[in-house]
Write a protein that holds these residues in place. Sequence first.
Motif, PDB file in Angstrom:
ATOM      1  N   THR A   9      38.831  47.466  48.115  1.00 21.77           N
ATOM      2  CA  THR A   9      38.159  46.396  48.039  1.00 21.77           C
ATOM      3  C   THR A   9      37.439  46.058  46.925  1.00 21.77           C
ATOM      4  N   PHE A  10      36.393  46.712  47.004  1.00 21.26           N
ATOM      5  CA  PHE A  10      34.994  46.543  45.885  1.00 21.26           C
ATOM      6  C   PHE A  10      35.693  46.375  44.313  1.00 21.26           C
ATOM      7  N   TRP A  11      36.428  47.191  44.142  1.00 21.31           N
ATOM      8  CA  TRP A  11      37.147  47.266  42.734  1.00 21.31           C
ATOM      9  C   TRP A  11      38.138  46.172  42.476  1.00 21.31           C
ATOM     10  N   GLN A  28      45.006  47.920  36.268  1.00 21.96           N
ATOM     11  CA  GLN A  28      44.538  48.213  35.178  1.00 21.96           C
ATOM     12  C   GLN A  28      42.925  48.035  34.895  1.00 21.96           C
ATOM     13  N   GLN A  29      42.398  46.810  35.375  1.00 22.74           N
ATOM     14  CA  GLN A  29      41.297  46.384  35.185  1.00 22.74           C
ATOM     15  C   GLN A  29      40.280  47.284  36.178  1.00 22.74           C
ATOM     16  N   ALA A  30      40.784  47.412  37.328  1.00 20.45           N
ATOM     17  CA  ALA A  30      39.851  48.401  38.193  1.00 20.45           C
ATOM     18  C   ALA A  30      39.683  49.899  37.768  1.00 20.45           C
ATOM     19  N   ASP A  35      35.813  53.593  35.070  1.00 19.96           N
ATOM     20  CA  ASP A  35      36.027  54.641  34.237  1.00 19.96           C
ATOM     21  C   ASP A  35      36.861  55.718  34.463  1.00 19.96           C
ATOM     22  N   GLY A  36      38.171  55.116  35.170  1.00 19.92           N
ATOM     23  CA  GLY A  36      39.166  55.794  35.584  1.00 19.92           C
ATOM     24  C   GLY A  36      38.904  56.685  36.806  1.00 19.92           C
TER      25      GLY A  36
END
Length: 118
Positions: A9-11, A28-30, A35-36
């Motif tokens: 949820t945070f991401w 993709q953005q999350a 940083d993966g």
Amino acid sequence: MAAPMREPTFWILTALTAAPLHGYGIIQQAGQLSDGRVRLQAGTLYAALDRLVAEGLVEPDREETVDGRNRRYYRLTDDGAGALDAEAARLRASADAATAQLRTRRTFGLGTAQLLPN
């Protein structure tokens, strides 16, 4: 005081702060922002988006058709931005508390592990 936010949820909310995104764009953005460290799966994402829409933290922005497939874009609501801000403050306070404890540990000579002689 609200319960801690689940990491997906945070991401998701973090990914939507700058602009509306469709599902794959959120994934993709999350991943990029974390940083993966976070790899959202489609099932997790869409279940979370349905819940976040129901909670009023995210709302559909628009739909478009690309290569015969529908894409639904989502955007962060003001309530979603407020919830994300509160969670960021909670995480910051937790990190500050841990940092202070580590600083105290080093002050009393309990810092990094001593290397053993060969």
